[in-house]
Design an enzyme around this catalytic site. Structure first.
Site, short mmCIF file in Angstrom:
data_model
loop_
_atom_site.label_atom_id
_atom_site.label_comp_id
_atom_site.label_asym_id
_atom_site.label_seq_id
_atom_site.Cartn_x
_atom_site.Cartn_y
_atom_site.Cartn_z
N GLU A 1 32.61 49.34 167.94
CA GLU A 1 33.75 50.35 168.37
C GLU A 1 33.70 50.23 169.90
O GLU A 1 33.36 51.38 170.62
CB GLU A 1 33.83 51.49 167.94
N GLU B 1 32.83 62.51 161.59
CA GLU B 1 32.37 61.85 162.84
C GLU B 1 32.37 62.79 164.08
O GLU B 1 33.38 63.15 164.47
CB GLU B 1 33.20 60.54 163.38
O1 LIG Z 1 36.58 57.34 168.74
C1 LIG Z 1 35.82 57.22 167.71
O2 LIG Z 1 34.49 56.97 168.09
C2 LIG Z 1 36.14 57.16 166.45
O3 LIG Z 1 35.36 56.25 165.60
C3 LIG Z 1 37.68 57.22 165.98
O4 LIG Z 1 37.94 56.27 165.39
C4 LIG Z 1 38.69 58.10 166.43
O5 LIG Z 1 39.00 57.75 167.91
MG MG Z 2 33.37 56.30 166.47
#
Ligand SMILES: O=C(O)[C@H](O)C(=O)CO
Ligand code: MG
Length: 255
Positions: A238, A141
């Site tokens: 999130e 990511e």
């Molecule tokens: O922060 C994020 O967007 C990520 O998905 C993660 O899990 C690490 O912080």
């Molecule tokens: Mg994330």
């Protein structure tokens, strides 16, 4: 309409972690994700998940010493052994909790440093192959520089090209819409371009990382596009609730 997973590291934080599973289920979620389960025995987490009747969407590999500033180990040449141990731990937890997907965090390192680039590539290959043997998917990511200054993986095209180049069926992109908008914008075009290699999606409002429908993006349009590109995985919520978690869930009925 996408299927949403509550992120228990950001949501329902009014209660201890293990009580958040039941709270998410009571709020109507059918799946959860979180950053790290490692403060608890895997079986304890699995029991909380199963007691709440939830599915597990994803969690992250151990990041190193988070409190000391670590944000993953994969690009750190002097911490290869720790990375290998983290991979073993993550797979053991994933098997116990029946998690189909792990996120490998890159770490804090210069994105143009040749040693970090080589180390990250080698660790990514290894992690993809070892998770594949365990029947588990792996995602990487890109994360924006405001939330995570110095994070090694901070560009979507670079991450996408690496996924294509390594060409492991179980290795895909974690497309966090929040980071995409902050880093590059152009969200819908990127969703369409990267769709074949998107392993997980996450959402939050921009710029405040709160609930959907409260930021600068047209979240309804983006959810339509997530359906249109044929993504059938979970969309991780999130986001940091602007107030109490349950008070902010009205967006689920409004999209
Ligand atoms: O922060 C994020 O967007 C990520 O998905 C993660 O899990 C690490 O912080
Ligand atoms: Mg994330």
């Amino acid at each position: 309409m996408p299927k949403f997973a509550a992120n228990l590291s950001m949501m329902f934080t009014e209660r201890p972690f293990l009580e958040r599973f039941a709270a998410a289920a009571a709020a109507g979620f059918t799946a959860v994700e979180y950053l790290f389960p490692y403060d608890h025995p895997a079986k304890t987490v699995a029991d909380a998940l199963r007691s709440a009747g939830l599915k597990q969407a994803l969690f992250n590999m151990p990041p190193g010493d988070w409190a000391a500033g670590d944000r993953g180990l994969a690009s750190l040449p002097d911490r290869r052994e720790e990375f290998e141990t983290a991979l073993v731990t993550a797979i053991s937890y994933a098997k116990t909790i029946e998690t189909p997907l792990l996120h490998m965090m890159a770490g804090i390192a210069p994105c143009d440093d040749p040693a970090a680039i080589a180390c990250y590539r080698e660790n990514l290959k290894k992690a993809a192959d070892v998770t594949a043997e365990a029947g588990i998917g792996l995602v990487i990511e890109p994360i924006n520089k405001r939330d995570m200054p110095g994070y090694f993986l901070n560009d979507f095209d670079r991450a996408f090209d690496l996924v294509l180049d390594l060409d492991r069926p179980n290795l895909n992109l974690q497309f966090d819409v929040y980071h995409r908008q902050i880093l590059h914008g152009d969200v819908i075009t990127a969703l369409r371009k990267m769709a074949p290699r998107i392993g997980h999606i996450q959402i939050a409002s921009v710029p405040n990382r709160h609930e959907p429908l409260t930021g600068e993006l047209d979240d309804r349009r983006i959810f339509q596009e997530i359906d249109a590109i044929g993504y059938r995985g979970y969309v991780g919520c999130e986001y940091r609730p602007a107030a109490k978690t349950e008070e902010g869930l009205g967006w689920m009925a409004a999209i």
